[in-house]
Design a protein around this motif. Structure first.
Motif, PDB file in Angstrom:
ATOM      1  N   GLY A  88       0.797  -1.213   0.000  1.00 14.57           N
ATOM      2  CA  GLY A  88       0.000   0.000   0.000  1.00 14.57           C
ATOM      3  C   GLY A  88       0.833   1.268   0.000  1.00 14.57           C
ATOM      4  O   GLY A  88       0.442   2.276  -0.586  1.00 14.57           O
ATOM      5  N   GLU A  89       1.980   1.208   0.647  1.00 20.26           N
ATOM      6  CA  GLU A  89       2.871   2.373   0.707  1.00 20.26           C
ATOM      7  C   GLU A  89       3.625   2.595  -0.598  1.00 20.26           C
ATOM      8  O   GLU A  89       4.030   3.717  -0.896  1.00 20.26           O
ATOM      9  CB  GLU A  89       3.904   2.183   1.828  1.00 20.26           C
ATOM     10  N   THR A  90       3.817   1.552  -1.375  1.00 19.80           N
ATOM     11  CA  THR A  90       4.718   1.666  -2.526  1.00 19.80           C
ATOM     12  C   THR A  90       4.076   1.539  -3.896  1.00 19.80           C
ATOM     13  O   THR A  90       4.642   2.015  -4.874  1.00 19.80           O
ATOM     14  CB  THR A  90       5.835   0.604  -2.441  1.00 19.80           C
ATOM     15  N   HIS A  91       2.900   0.894  -4.015  1.00 26.70           N
ATOM     16  CA  HIS A  91       2.394   0.608  -5.354  1.00 26.70           C
ATOM     17  C   HIS A  91       1.378   1.595  -5.905  1.00 26.70           C
ATOM     18  O   HIS A  91       1.511   2.018  -7.038  1.00 26.70           O
ATOM     19  CB  HIS A  91       1.865  -0.827  -5.431  1.00 26.70           C
ATOM     20  N   ASP A  92       0.343   1.942  -5.148  1.00 20.02           N
ATOM     21  CA  ASP A  92      -0.653   2.859  -5.693  1.00 20.02           C
ATOM     22  C   ASP A  92      -0.256   4.329  -5.636  1.00 20.02           C
ATOM     23  O   ASP A  92      -0.668   5.091  -6.506  1.00 20.02           O
ATOM     24  CB  ASP A  92      -2.012   2.657  -5.028  1.00 20.02           C
ATOM     25  N   PRO A  93       0.504   4.782  -4.646  1.00 18.35           N
ATOM     26  CA  PRO A  93       0.816   6.220  -4.601  1.00 18.35           C
ATOM     27  C   PRO A  93       1.384   6.804  -5.892  1.00 18.35           C
ATOM     28  O   PRO A  93       0.925   7.865  -6.326  1.00 18.35           O
ATOM     29  CB  PRO A  93       1.788   6.345  -3.427  1.00 18.35           C
ATOM     30  N   PRO A  94       2.321   6.152  -6.577  1.00 16.73           N
ATOM     31  CA  PRO A  94       2.789   6.747  -7.836  1.00 16.73           C
ATOM     32  C   PRO A  94       1.681   6.860  -8.889  1.00 16.73           C
ATOM     33  O   PRO A  94       1.646   7.809  -9.662  1.00 16.73           O
ATOM     34  CB  PRO A  94       3.876   5.785  -8.317  1.00 16.73           C
ATOM     35  N   LEU A  95       0.755   5.887  -8.886  1.00 12.49           N
ATOM     36  CA  LEU A  95      -0.362   5.946  -9.828  1.00 12.49           C
ATOM     37  C   LEU A  95      -1.261   7.144  -9.542  1.00 12.49           C
ATOM     38  O   LEU A  95      -1.837   7.732 -10.446  1.00 12.49           O
ATOM     39  CB  LEU A  95      -1.226   4.691  -9.705  1.00 12.49           C
ATOM     40  N   LEU A  96      -1.372   7.478  -8.273  1.00 17.60           N
ATOM     41  CA  LEU A  96      -2.350   8.481  -7.856  1.00 17.60           C
ATOM     42  C   LEU A  96      -1.773   9.881  -7.684  1.00 17.60           C
ATOM     43  O   LEU A  96      -2.532  10.830  -7.491  1.00 17.60           O
ATOM     44  CB  LEU A  96      -3.002   8.027  -6.548  1.00 17.60           C
ATOM     45  N   ASP A  97      -0.461  10.036  -7.764  1.00  9.63           N
ATOM     46  CA  ASP A  97       0.165  11.351  -7.601  1.00  9.63           C
ATOM     47  C   ASP A  97      -0.426  12.390  -8.540  1.00  9.63           C
ATOM     48  O   ASP A  97      -0.587  13.549  -8.163  1.00  9.63           O
ATOM     49  CB  ASP A  97       1.679  11.270  -7.830  1.00  9.63           C
TER      50      ASP A  97
END
Length: 194
Positions: free
Chosen positions: A63-72
């Protein structure tokens, strides 16, 4: 005198994440983890706790590493509606990518496998989904305020629909042999933003 760890806990957690992501919780035994991580059972327990605790830690890492770049992109200043469209299309592209088909999304996999009966896993899934929905909603509110989204649209309902769509894309993408299926669904849903 305390013994020093003979392995890197961060690397071991990442390795456990990869194994759980590929095989699922139930299909991964402690013996599988011992073999895959290359460390002893006692070291796994001492560092991470039992299998369930290790799984939850791996889920947190994902959760900390996979979706955040997609959602930035949803939080960047400027036009918001193109960012929402780009994120939905990125989810579709990821879901249709051959390399992702085998594993899918670890959060979505967890929802399907453990969500109905594992409160801690379900809580983590819900937090991930709330995060996606909140960022999408905020971007749609911004888009509406900037005149990009018609005033008669409900940003909250649209954000929820897009969350369900994106998770559905991940589920269908795992087994569909036809990438057009997820891309067509994404494009059709995006027409609701016009």
């Amino acid at each position: 005198m305390a013994r020093t760890k003979e392995f890197d806990p961060d690397a071991a957690l990442q390795s456990a994440l990869e194994l759980f992501w590929r095989r699922g919780y139930e299909a991964t035994s402690m013996a599988d983890l011992v073999e895959h991580l290359g460390i002893g059972r006692a070291s796994i327990y001492a560092t991470f706790g039992n299998k369930h605790e290790l799984y939850l830690k791996a889920l947190d890492r994902y959760g900390e590493t996979h979706d955040p770049p997609l959602l930035d992109a949803l939080s960047k200043p400027g036009a918001a509606l193109p960012a929402v469209r780009a994120v939905v299309r990125l989810f579709a592209t990821e879901a249709a990518t051959e390399s992702r088909r085998e594993k899918g999304c670890f959060i979505t996999n967890t929802a399907a496998e453990l969500g109905p009966h594992d409160r801690e896993a379900a809580r983590r899934v819900e937090l991930s989904w709330q995060h996606i929905e909140t960022l999408t909603h905020a971007a749609l509110v911004r888009a509406q305020g900037q005149g990009e989204l018609p005033a008669d649209r409900d940003p909250r309902a649209l954000a929820r629909m897009l969350l369900v769509l994106m998770q559905g894309l991940r589920v269908v993408g795992k087994t569909s042999q036809d990438p057009a299926r997820v891309h067509d669904a994404a494009e059709q849903a995006l027409t609701l933003l016009d």
